[in-house]
Design a protein around this motif. Structure first.
Motif, PDB file in Angstrom:
ATOM      1  N   LEU A  34      37.714  -1.352   9.668  1.00 18.34           N
ATOM      2  CA  LEU A  34      38.913  -1.824   8.970  1.00 18.34           C
ATOM      3  C   LEU A  34      40.026  -2.324   9.886  1.00 18.34           C
ATOM      4  N   PRO A  35      40.213  -1.770  11.106  1.00 13.19           N
ATOM      5  CA  PRO A  35      41.238  -2.368  11.982  1.00 13.19           C
ATOM      6  C   PRO A  35      41.017  -3.860  12.232  1.00 13.19           C
ATOM      7  N   LEU A  36      39.761  -4.312  12.153  1.00  9.80           N
ATOM      8  CA  LEU A  36      39.463  -5.727  12.377  1.00  9.80           C
ATOM      9  C   LEU A  36      40.058  -6.615  11.289  1.00  9.80           C
ATOM     10  N   SER A  37      40.354  -6.028  10.113  1.00 10.38           N
ATOM     11  CA  SER A  37      40.925  -6.821   9.025  1.00 10.38           C
ATOM     12  C   SER A  37      42.351  -7.258   9.322  1.00 10.38           C
ATOM     13  N   LEU A  38      42.995  -6.666  10.339  1.00 12.69           N
ATOM     14  CA  LEU A  38      44.365  -7.040  10.707  1.00 12.69           C
ATOM     15  C   LEU A  38      44.418  -8.112  11.793  1.00 12.69           C
ATOM     16  N   VAL A  39      43.270  -8.501  12.315  1.00 14.66           N
ATOM     17  CA  VAL A  39      43.234  -9.509  13.376  1.00 14.66           C
ATOM     18  C   VAL A  39      43.674 -10.853  12.816  1.00 14.66           C
ATOM     19  N   THR A  40      44.539 -11.518  13.562  1.00 17.55           N
ATOM     20  CA  THR A  40      45.074 -12.821  13.162  1.00 17.55           C
ATOM     21  C   THR A  40      44.730 -13.849  14.246  1.00 17.55           C
ATOM     22  N   PRO A  41      44.338 -15.093  13.887  1.00 13.69           N
ATOM     23  CA  PRO A  41      44.142 -15.583  12.533  1.00 13.69           C
ATOM     24  C   PRO A  41      42.787 -15.235  11.950  1.00 13.69           C
ATOM     25  N   ARG A  42      41.815 -14.863  12.829  1.00 15.10           N
ATOM     26  CA  ARG A  42      40.508 -14.439  12.338  1.00 15.10           C
ATOM     27  C   ARG A  42      39.725 -13.858  13.506  1.00 15.10           C
ATOM     28  N   LEU A  43      38.577 -13.261  13.217  1.00 13.76           N
ATOM     29  CA  LEU A  43      37.754 -12.667  14.264  1.00 13.76           C
ATOM     30  C   LEU A  43      37.101 -13.756  15.112  1.00 13.76           C
ATOM     31  N   PRO A  44      36.970 -13.521  16.414  1.00  7.48           N
ATOM     32  CA  PRO A  44      36.294 -14.506  17.272  1.00  7.48           C
ATOM     33  C   PRO A  44      34.800 -14.538  16.992  1.00  7.48           C
ATOM     34  N   TRP A  45      34.128 -15.530  17.585  1.00 15.03           N
ATOM     35  CA  TRP A  45      32.722 -15.776  17.283  1.00 15.03           C
ATOM     36  C   TRP A  45      31.835 -14.557  17.522  1.00 15.03           C
ATOM     37  N   ALA A  46      32.140 -13.754  18.525  1.00 19.45           N
ATOM     38  CA  ALA A  46      31.281 -12.620  18.869  1.00 19.45           C
ATOM     39  C   ALA A  46      31.273 -11.551  17.783  1.00 19.45           C
ATOM     40  N   LEU A  47      32.249 -11.588  16.881  1.00 18.44           N
ATOM     41  CA  LEU A  47      32.332 -10.614  15.788  1.00 18.44           C
ATOM     42  C   LEU A  47      32.103 -11.274  14.430  1.00 18.44           C
ATOM     43  N   GLU A  48      31.527 -12.471  14.457  1.00 24.04           N
ATOM     44  CA  GLU A  48      31.358 -13.223  13.217  1.00 24.04           C
ATOM     45  C   GLU A  48      30.369 -12.558  12.266  1.00 24.04           C
ATOM     46  N   ASN A  49      29.518 -11.672  12.781  1.00 22.34           N
ATOM     47  CA  ASN A  49      28.542 -11.006  11.919  1.00 22.34           C
ATOM     48  C   ASN A  49      29.110  -9.767  11.235  1.00 22.34           C
ATOM     49  N   VAL A  50      30.341  -9.394  11.555  1.00 22.93           N
ATOM     50  CA  VAL A  50      30.922  -8.150  11.039  1.00 22.93           C
ATOM     51  C   VAL A  50      31.333  -8.302   9.578  1.00 22.93           C
TER      52      VAL A  50
END
Length: 485
Positions: A34-50
């Protein structure tokens, strides 16, 4: 289209709807993510599968999912840059043909009236004029009137409407559309899915949906992806300077003047390895401060709101460091970053589509078709980045389709005042939605810092960039917890 997969027993469940995969697998909420939901503007490519659901992954946007006979899955890259070598003239012809095919494919399959956004910009203007030219029925256009009286999108939209005399034009005023952060007429957030980025203007989009539904429209075209596909970024320019130090000299000089970058800034700017860039993003989060100055990037810079807790920042930094071994050096950084920006436009289009779906309206962005993207990428990088005029590749393809005056437009509508208006009108409901959500209990944010942000004066709208993600995540998380118990 985004694809998700998970397992039910030994069988693979996959769909382009995350909510369906969650329902069939019975997956629980993954609170560690859930902390990843606060990342702005979006998750980088390495976390695209999350995803935020245990055991469910997303297929990266440049990859394809194959389910094998023994229920194993194979995720392989479906796209690799081939390197553009067409001249600008050849590229213009190829792009125009690709755009015509994209519109033809849509108008031929649609038996209902078609609508197009007519904001006043070049990207949406091309879509509207092509749809009117190649469609068999009357075109509906939609213009959402901006809050700022100085926004010249209004004047340009009026000019374009005058050149489409047979279309049915609709303008939604601010009073009719509602301000940003207003509650939409229906809660479109899918609790079994994920936070989506357009929640701030969901009310306005829902009003558009209601308008189009009343006129029997089932397809709404927009210009999403035009900026990402046809405007070279700082990373693209820096990569050109490194790869073609002699050939790129003139192009770099022109683009440097347009971006107001000094020679020293360009010289100091570094092209990091992809793994180093991820590590840099992790370090930056730990210090809670965004990078400044001209720099090349493999993706949109990762940042988190000032009200996120140190624990939340630490968790995201930890995940980024763990992924820092993911290497993309076989791809030129300029091509890779360009595709990531295009992918971000796809996320926005899917979010809009979710808001308008209850009204029977499909939202589509033809610039994001594979055929159109490949036509744009086929152009020689130095030709693509030429600084003469605005978006020279698209402008060349649009010549004779849209009014010549639009091809010469240099201004771009500013919608910052919508943030200020929305915050003034809905400050208390924003505060309630966020602070009464599970985010505080889960130690994702500090309530007092968030309240202070809402109450302080904001001299620049850039300070609002974190509010979108927090507001969207809070509403989604509240709905997700209610559904899963």
């Amino acid at each position: 289209m985004r694809v998700f997969w998970g397992r039910r027993g030994g069988e693979v469940v996959s769909s382009n709807e995350l909510g369906l995969v969650r329902t069939f697998t019975g997956a629980n909420l993954d609170t560690a993510s859930l902390p990843l939901s606060l990342v702005t503007p979006r998750l980088p490519w390495a976390l695209e599968n999350v995803t935020h659901w245990e055991g469910i992954e997303a297929v990266p946007s440049d990859s394809t999912l194959t389910v094998l006979q023994d229920h194993r899955i194979d995720v392989t890259r479906r796209w690799l840059p081939s390197g553009g070598n067409r001249s600008l003239g050849e590229g213009v012809r190829g792009l125009r043909q690709a755009l015509e095919r994209a519109i033809d494919a849509r108008v031929e399959r649609s038996t209902a009236p078609i609508a197009a956004d007519l904001s006043g910009g070049l990207d949406s203007g091309v879509m509207a004029f092509l749809a009117e030219r190649r469609g068999s029925g009357p075109l509906n256009t939609v213009h959402l009137s901006p809050n700022d009286a100085g926004n010249d999108d209004v004047e340009w939209s009026q000019l374009l409407r005058a050149r489409l005399p047979h279309a049915e034009h609709h303008t939604l005023t601010q009073r009719e559309a509602g301000s940003w952060f207003a509650d939409p007429p229906t809660d479109w957030a899918d609790p079994g899915s994920e936070p989506l980025p357009v929640l701030r203007n969901a009310h306005s989009l829902a009003r558009i949906g209601q308008l189009l539904e009343g006129r029997g429209v089932e397809l709404y075209l927009n210009g999403g992806g035009g900026d990402e596909l046809f405007r070279p970024s700082a990373t693209y320019v820096l990569a050109l300077a490194r790869k073609y130090p002699v050939r790129a000299r003139r192009v770099l000089r022109e683009l440097r003047a347009r971006g107001r970058w000094s020679r020293q800034e360009v010289r100091r700017a570094r092209l990091p390895h992809s793994s180093d860039w991820l590590s840099q993003q992790a370090r930056q989060l730990q210090h809670a401060d965004d990078s400044t100055g001209l720099q090349a990037a493999w993706d949109l810079t990762v940042s988190m709101p000032p009200w996120s807790t140190s624990e939340a920042r630490g968790r995201v930094a930890e995940v980024l460091r763990a992924k820092a071994t993911v290497d993309r050096e076989q791809t030129w950084i300029a091509d890779f970053e360009r595709m990531r920006l295009i992918s971000a436009a796809g996320v926005a289009t899917r979010a809009m589509a979710r808001v308008l779906a209850p009204y029977g309206v499909s939202v589509e962005s033809p610039y994001l078709d594979d055929d159109v993207i490949e036509a744009a990428l086929a152009v020689d990088p130095l030709e693509y980045a030429r600084a003469e005029g605005y978006k020279p590749l698209l402008a060349g393809a649009a010549k004779g389709i849209v009014p010549d005056a639009l091809l010469e437009r240099r201004s771009k509508g500013d919608y910052a005042s919508e943030y200020y208006r929305g915050l003034r009108a809905h400050r208390s409901s924003i505060e309630r939605w966020v602070l009464e959500s599970p985010m505080s209990r889960l130690e994702l944010l500090e309530g007092k810092r968030f309240q202070a942000f809402l109450e302080q004066i904001h001299p620049s709208a850039t300070s609002f960039r974190h509010l979108d993600a927090t507001f969207s995540a809070a509403r989604w998380l509240s709905a997700a917890e209610r559904e899963t118990g």
